[in-house]
Design a protein around this motif. Structure first.
Motif, PDB file in Angstrom:
ATOM      1  N   ALA A   1     134.414  24.082 -64.990  1.00 30.42           N
ATOM      2  CA  ALA A   1     133.614  24.725 -66.034  1.00 30.42           C
ATOM      3  C   ALA A   1     133.079  26.079 -65.589  1.00 30.42           C
ATOM      4  O   ALA A   1     132.784  26.948 -66.426  1.00 30.42           O
ATOM      5  CB  ALA A   1     132.464  23.803 -66.444  1.00 30.42           C
ATOM      6  N   GLN A   2     132.925  26.293 -64.263  1.00 28.09           N
ATOM      7  CA  GLN A   2     132.376  27.558 -63.763  1.00 28.09           C
ATOM      8  C   GLN A   2     133.432  28.664 -63.687  1.00 28.09           C
ATOM      9  O   GLN A   2     133.116  29.809 -63.389  1.00 28.09           O
ATOM     10  CB  GLN A   2     131.751  27.347 -62.379  1.00 28.09           C
ATOM     11  N   GLY A   3     134.683  28.318 -63.945  1.00 26.21           N
ATOM     12  CA  GLY A   3     135.728  29.340 -64.034  1.00 26.21           C
ATOM     13  C   GLY A   3     136.226  29.886 -62.728  1.00 26.21           C
ATOM     14  O   GLY A   3     136.568  31.086 -62.634  1.00 26.21           O
ATOM     15  N   ALA A   4     136.301  29.048 -61.684  1.00 29.03           N
ATOM     16  CA  ALA A   4     136.841  29.518 -60.405  1.00 29.03           C
ATOM     17  C   ALA A   4     138.280  29.994 -60.604  1.00 29.03           C
ATOM     18  O   ALA A   4     139.065  29.379 -61.332  1.00 29.03           O
ATOM     19  CB  ALA A   4     136.788  28.403 -59.377  1.00 29.03           C
ATOM     20  N   VAL A   5     138.624  31.109 -59.946  1.00 33.75           N
ATOM     21  CA  VAL A   5     139.990  31.640 -59.992  1.00 33.75           C
ATOM     22  C   VAL A   5     140.738  31.101 -58.778  1.00 33.75           C
ATOM     23  O   VAL A   5     140.302  31.292 -57.632  1.00 33.75           O
ATOM     24  CB  VAL A   5     139.984  33.178 -59.990  1.00 33.75           C
ATOM     25  N   MET A   6     141.872  30.436 -59.026  1.00 32.02           N
ATOM     26  CA  MET A   6     142.615  29.794 -57.936  1.00 32.02           C
ATOM     27  C   MET A   6     144.060  30.264 -57.947  1.00 32.02           C
ATOM     28  O   MET A   6     144.684  30.384 -59.016  1.00 32.02           O
ATOM     29  CB  MET A   6     142.547  28.268 -58.084  1.00 32.02           C
ATOM     30  N   GLN A   7     144.579  30.518 -56.725  1.00 33.04           N
ATOM     31  CA  GLN A   7     145.960  30.961 -56.572  1.00 33.04           C
ATOM     32  C   GLN A   7     146.642  30.143 -55.483  1.00 33.04           C
ATOM     33  O   GLN A   7     146.024  29.756 -54.487  1.00 33.04           O
ATOM     34  CB  GLN A   7     146.017  32.450 -56.206  1.00 33.04           C
ATOM     35  N   ALA A   8     147.943  29.885 -55.710  1.00 34.97           N
ATOM     36  CA  ALA A   8     148.771  29.189 -54.717  1.00 34.97           C
ATOM     37  C   ALA A   8     150.217  29.562 -54.965  1.00 34.97           C
ATOM     38  O   ALA A   8     150.617  29.820 -56.121  1.00 34.97           O
ATOM     39  CB  ALA A   8     148.586  27.676 -54.810  1.00 34.97           C
ATOM     40  N   PHE A   9     150.994  29.640 -53.902  1.00 35.21           N
ATOM     41  CA  PHE A   9     152.417  29.979 -53.992  1.00 35.21           C
ATOM     42  C   PHE A   9     152.626  31.312 -54.710  1.00 35.21           C
ATOM     43  O   PHE A   9     153.611  31.513 -55.424  1.00 35.21           O
ATOM     44  CB  PHE A   9     153.200  28.866 -54.712  1.00 35.21           C
ATOM     45  N   GLY A  10     151.637  32.242 -54.551  1.00 33.97           N
ATOM     46  CA  GLY A  10     151.769  33.558 -55.153  1.00 33.97           C
ATOM     47  C   GLY A  10     151.514  33.589 -56.645  1.00 33.97           C
ATOM     48  O   GLY A  10     151.772  34.615 -57.297  1.00 33.97           O
ATOM     49  N   ASN A  11     151.012  32.515 -57.207  1.00 32.90           N
ATOM     50  CA  ASN A  11     150.758  32.453 -58.646  1.00 32.90           C
ATOM     51  C   ASN A  11     149.317  32.011 -58.906  1.00 32.90           C
ATOM     52  O   ASN A  11     148.717  31.279 -58.117  1.00 32.90           O
ATOM     53  CB  ASN A  11     151.700  31.464 -59.329  1.00 32.90           C
ATOM     54  N   THR A  12     148.793  32.463 -60.035  1.00 34.95           N
ATOM     55  CA  THR A  12     147.465  32.031 -60.455  1.00 34.95           C
ATOM     56  C   THR A  12     147.582  30.756 -61.285  1.00 34.95           C
ATOM     57  O   THR A  12     148.429  30.665 -62.190  1.00 34.95           O
ATOM     58  CB  THR A  12     146.778  33.118 -61.296  1.00 34.95           C
ATOM     59  N   LEU A  13     146.748  29.769 -60.957  1.00 36.79           N
ATOM     60  CA  LEU A  13     146.770  28.514 -61.707  1.00 36.79           C
ATOM     61  C   LEU A  13     146.016  28.683 -63.022  1.00 36.79           C
ATOM     62  O   LEU A  13     144.921  29.267 -63.051  1.00 36.79           O
ATOM     63  CB  LEU A  13     146.130  27.384 -60.895  1.00 36.79           C
ATOM     64  N   ASN A  14     146.604  28.174 -64.082  1.00 31.11           N
ATOM     65  CA  ASN A  14     145.973  28.198 -65.395  1.00 31.11           C
ATOM     66  C   ASN A  14     145.804  26.768 -65.895  1.00 31.11           C
ATOM     67  O   ASN A  14     146.498  25.850 -65.463  1.00 31.11           O
ATOM     68  CB  ASN A  14     146.825  28.992 -66.394  1.00 31.11           C
TER      69      ASN A  14
ATOM     70  N   LEU B   1     145.532  27.339 -50.823  1.00 33.70           N
ATOM     71  CA  LEU B   1     144.954  27.561 -52.140  1.00 33.70           C
ATOM     72  C   LEU B   1     143.753  28.479 -51.961  1.00 33.70           C
ATOM     73  O   LEU B   1     142.848  28.187 -51.179  1.00 33.70           O
ATOM     74  CB  LEU B   1     144.518  26.239 -52.779  1.00 33.70           C
ATOM     75  N   THR B   2     143.727  29.594 -52.670  1.00 34.71           N
ATOM     76  CA  THR B   2     142.628  30.559 -52.579  1.00 34.71           C
ATOM     77  C   THR B   2     141.719  30.406 -53.784  1.00 34.71           C
ATOM     78  O   THR B   2     142.182  30.430 -54.937  1.00 34.71           O
ATOM     79  CB  THR B   2     143.167  31.991 -52.529  1.00 34.71           C
ATOM     80  N   LEU B   3     140.410  30.237 -53.534  1.00 35.47           N
ATOM     81  CA  LEU B   3     139.424  30.129 -54.608  1.00 35.47           C
ATOM     82  C   LEU B   3     138.528  31.351 -54.568  1.00 35.47           C
ATOM     83  O   LEU B   3     137.952  31.680 -53.515  1.00 35.47           O
ATOM     84  CB  LEU B   3     138.601  28.851 -54.471  1.00 35.47           C
ATOM     85  N   THR B   4     138.399  32.039 -55.726  1.00 34.73           N
ATOM     86  CA  THR B   4     137.603  33.260 -55.827  1.00 34.73           C
ATOM     87  C   THR B   4     136.569  33.099 -56.929  1.00 34.73           C
ATOM     88  O   THR B   4     136.846  32.511 -57.986  1.00 34.73           O
ATOM     89  CB  THR B   4     138.511  34.461 -56.149  1.00 34.73           C
ATOM     90  N   GLN B   5     135.368  33.645 -56.699  1.00 35.83           N
ATOM     91  CA  GLN B   5     134.329  33.623 -57.727  1.00 35.83           C
ATOM     92  C   GLN B   5     134.750  34.496 -58.917  1.00 35.83           C
ATOM     93  O   GLN B   5     135.280  35.590 -58.724  1.00 35.83           O
ATOM     94  CB  GLN B   5     133.006  34.162 -57.176  1.00 35.83           C
ATOM     95  N   PRO B   6     134.500  34.042 -60.163  1.00 38.75           N
ATOM     96  CA  PRO B   6     134.776  34.918 -61.311  1.00 38.75           C
ATOM     97  C   PRO B   6     133.823  36.105 -61.330  1.00 38.75           C
ATOM     98  O   PRO B   6     134.172  37.180 -61.821  1.00 38.75           O
ATOM     99  CB  PRO B   6     134.575  34.004 -62.515  1.00 38.75           C
ATOM    100  N   ASN B   7     132.605  35.918 -60.824  1.00 41.79           N
ATOM    101  CA  ASN B   7     131.652  37.001 -60.587  1.00 41.79           C
ATOM    102  C   ASN B   7     130.684  36.521 -59.512  1.00 41.79           C
ATOM    103  O   ASN B   7     130.544  35.316 -59.276  1.00 41.79           O
ATOM    104  CB  ASN B   7     130.925  37.427 -61.869  1.00 41.79           C
ATOM    105  N   VAL B   8     130.009  37.453 -58.852  1.00 41.59           N
ATOM    106  CA  VAL B   8     129.196  37.109 -57.691  1.00 41.59           C
ATOM    107  C   VAL B   8     127.960  36.315 -58.047  1.00 41.59           C
ATOM    108  O   VAL B   8     127.270  35.798 -57.171  1.00 41.59           O
ATOM    109  CB  VAL B   8     128.789  38.387 -56.924  1.00 41.59           C
ATOM    110  N   GLY B   9     127.666  36.179 -59.352  1.00 45.72           N
ATOM    111  CA  GLY B   9     126.493  35.395 -59.747  1.00 45.72           C
ATOM    112  C   GLY B   9     126.761  33.909 -59.824  1.00 45.72           C
ATOM    113  O   GLY B   9     125.824  33.103 -59.918  1.00 45.72           O
ATOM    114  N   VAL B  10     128.033  33.502 -59.781  1.00 44.97           N
ATOM    115  CA  VAL B  10     128.379  32.079 -59.825  1.00 44.97           C
ATOM    116  C   VAL B  10     128.590  31.620 -58.389  1.00 44.97           C
ATOM    117  O   VAL B  10     129.523  32.076 -57.703  1.00 44.97           O
ATOM    118  CB  VAL B  10     129.645  31.824 -60.676  1.00 44.97           C
ATOM    119  N   LEU B  11     127.739  30.691 -57.921  1.00 44.06           N
ATOM    120  CA  LEU B  11     127.743  30.323 -56.502  1.00 44.06           C
ATOM    121  C   LEU B  11     128.315  28.944 -56.209  1.00 44.06           C
ATOM    122  O   LEU B  11     128.767  28.703 -55.080  1.00 44.06           O
ATOM    123  CB  LEU B  11     126.300  30.389 -55.966  1.00 44.06           C
TER     124      LEU B  11
END
Length: 665
Positions: A216-229, A249-259
């Motif tokens: 629900a917090q909208g983490a951005v995740m990538q694996a195998f060179g692709n973004t998971l949707n 698997l790389t997890l990135t914040q959608p913005n720095v306010g979501v911790l």
């Protein structure tokens, strides 16, 4: 059906009808089970998938007969259909008839039937291969088909045998299904090592994606060179048989306010197995918390279906916690009771927690206490687990609070779920199961000397041990999880927790009754057998029947259960007085002392007898000889003569003829 019968009144037509329906259904199930169990092996067929299919034909000779017995009530239409006419027959509406339907071989001289049956075997998946054992149904002449799991390979969907689809997803290290990263620098990427495997021996195609409800917090995740949707099938991966791939698997914040990103579910799955459950999936759970000192909070599981199918916690009892009857199919999938329900627990204390299950059978239940106050529930903090075997049952888990438990308030988690395909079979404290409920409670760990339920330091009166509740109507008294001494009510046979309850079968030792059951006062009583041998039946003394004698009417059962009617007299009245020898009027002025003779004709004494002798003995009804050697019991009869077109009277002419048996006029 059983519940409906229990609510009806025994002896009524509705009750008898329901009992009969249930009896027929149970006979049908038993017949089917017995046919399958007794079916002898015939042969083995093997075929491959791909849609080609094969058709076979087999001839079987049957020589076994089975039957189902039942009772039907004689309503008017059914009575006419079976020739049991109601009017004047002694058969009344509401009577019943025992019937039997037979299946299998004929009743001819050979007592055998020969059947030729064709059957088609086909599978659409080109990778599938099946081995099927055929067993002969010796009643109907058909076949019982059983998949030979040892020699079959199936998928899409999986039907048994060797599973061609075997995806496996791990995080951190092979075999691990959860991982949390805490105090991650804000704005940085969090890396989760993944191990993606195909445990099948055949090349398969799988897909990697996350469950939208858990992100629900909208983490951005990538694996195998692709973004998971979340709105597509995921990342497609083709793996050779037995191949494992290590990736990140790389997890990135959608913005720095979501911790905080808690409990995100990812799954590796077979797309072609998604149409019907159980699904072929492998899950992992990841969590990430950004910022110095951020270890997150207790995970709050998300459930899409939740308690709707009966997978919920309906009661928790531990020491002073007594929270029962709180579950339901419309309830929430997560409830935090920690602010309102708490209990103290001492280090080294032996305790028992009792969990009451939901209505779904074979649900999985487990309990954890965060002894080290880490905000997570480790495997060694699990108190225990069990599978439910009945709806609404109470099961107990005994545990000992470790001496190393941190002092102070902490959280106890209780979960009840229904594990679906691919979800962790060993109940996990944070996984987002599709079906189930989670409840959190507070417990306060202290350093006091543990006391038993009687208040004795380190005493033996622990939950689950014997006690005496002072109630003579209970037995097997034990201390409950919250230290209440309670026994199990004794049944009608005096057995604590026994099955001899009101409404259940028993034996009243009276050979004249049947259908014996315990009543509300635990008295064993049956229904008297009627004249047809039916418990509580209507064929009782004085009730209508048919004695099979056309010369009688008003047939009823007597006190000896014999069906007997009243003789039909000469004018057709059952039990009437117009019997042979009784007075009548033959309308003949030439006769006197008219009486019914043996064949129910009305005849008087002639002034001149049948031989013309005045006052002679050859009167109607007296013996004579008709000269016919083929007859016997010859008597004189009265012959009707028409003297006028409108009046019938007896003439003085009489005829000698053989006597007929008494018959209805």
């Amino acid at each position: 059906m059983t519940a409906q019968i229990a609510a009806l009144t025994p002896g009524t037509s509705v009750y008898d009808d329901k009992v009969n329906q249930l009896n027929v259904w149970n006979q049908a199930l038993a017949l089917n089970d017995s046919i399958k169990a007794a079916a002898p092996f015939a042969l083995t067929r093997a075929f491959s998938g791909g849609g080609a299919g094969q058709t076979f034909s087999q001839t079987t000779t049957t020589s076994i007969k089975r039957n189902i017995d039942y009772t039907v009530a004689l309503e008017e239409g059914l009575s006419f259909e079976f020739g049991a006419y109601l009017a004047g027959s002694g058969v009344a509406l509401g009577s019943s008839m025992k019937m039997r339907t037979e299946y299998g071989s004929s009743t001819g001289a050979s007592n055998q039937n020969t059947n030729t049956m064709a059957y088609h075997l086909e599978d659409g998946d080109v990778y599938d291969s099946h081995t099927v054992d055929l067993y002969r149904d010796e009643v109907f002449g058909s076949y019982v088909f059983k998949l030979d799991s040892a020699n079959s390979r199936t998928s899409c969907k999986y039907e048994g045998g060797y599973p061609l689809d075997q995806p496996s997803l791990s995080v951190g290290t092979l075999g691990y299904t959860s991982m949390a990263v805490n105090e991650a620098p804000i704005g940085s990427d969090v890396i989760f090592p993944l191990v993606v495997c195909n445990n099948s021996d055949t090349t398969r195609t799988y897909y990697l994606k996350f469950d939208a409800a858990t992100n629900a917090q909208g983490a951005v995740m990538q694996a195998f060179g692709n973004t998971l949707n979340s709105n597509d099938d995921g990342i497609q991966l083709e793996l050779l048989g037995g191949q494992c791939i290590n990736t990140s698997l790389t997890l990135t914040q959608p913005n720095v306010g979501v911790l905080d990103f808690d409990n995100i579910n990812l799954r590796l799955y077979s797309l072609c197995e998604e149409e019907y459950p159980p699904y072929v999936r492998s899950y992992i759970t990841i969590s990430a918390h950004f910022g110095t000192g951020n270890f997150g909070d207790y995970c709050i599981p998300v459930s899409v279906t939740g308690t709707a199918e009966g997978d919920y916690v309906d009661g928790v009892q531990l020491a002073s916690i007594n929270n029962t009857g709180t579950g339901g199919v419309a309830g929430p999938s997560y409830t935090d009771y920690s602010g309102s329900l708490s209990t103290p627990l001492s280090r080294n204390a032996q305790r028992t927690i009792t969990i009451t299950t939901g209505t779904h059978v074979d649900g999985r239940y487990a309990v954890w206490i965060d002894y080290d106050h880490s905000g997570t529930f480790e495997e060694d903090e699990k108190l225990g687990a069990f599978n439910s075997t009945a709806a609404g049952e109470a099961q107990s888990i005994a545990f000992t609070v470790p001496v190393s438990a941190a002092l102070g308030s902490t959280i106890m988690r209780v979960r009840g779920v229904n594990v679906q395909g691919g979800e962790p079979a060993v109940l996990a404290p944070c996984f987002n199961y599709n079906l189930g409920e989670t409840e959190d409670y507070a417990v306060v760990i202290n350093a006091n000397t543990p006391q038993d339920c009687a208040g004795v330091n380190n005493g033996p009166a622990l939950p689950g041990t014997a006690c005496d509740d002072g109630d003579a109507n209970t037995g097997n008294d034990t201390w409950t999880a919250n230290c209440v001494c309670a026994g199990v009510p004794a049944d009608c046979a005096g057995v604590p927790g026994g099955t001899a309850l009101p409404g259940t079968t028993c034996d009243d030792n009276n050979p004249g009754t049947g259908g014996d059951v315990y009543d509300a006062n635990c008295q064993c009583a049956g229904l008297a057998y009627d004249c047809l041998g039916l418990p509580g039946g209507t064929a009782i003394f004085g009730s209508p029947c048919d004695d099979g004698n056309a010369a009688t009417g008003n047939d009823v059962y007597n006190v000896s259960c014999q069906c007997a009617g009243q003789l039909i007299d000469c004018i057709g009245v059952a039990g009437g007085t117009a019997l042979p020898g009784s007075p009548c009027d033959d309308d003949d002025a030439m006769t006197s002392d008219d009486v019914y003779i043996a064949n129910c004709q009305c005849a008087g004494v002639l002034v001149n007898d049948c031989e013309g002798v005045a006052g002679g003995p050859a009167q109607p009804g007296t013996p004579c000889d008709d000269g016919d050697l083929s007859t016997g019991n010859d008597v004189y009869t009265a012959i009707a003569m028409f003297r006028t077109p409108v009046r019938l009277r007896w003439s003085a002419r009489r005829k000698c003829s053989a006597r007929n048996s008494l018959q209805r006029q």
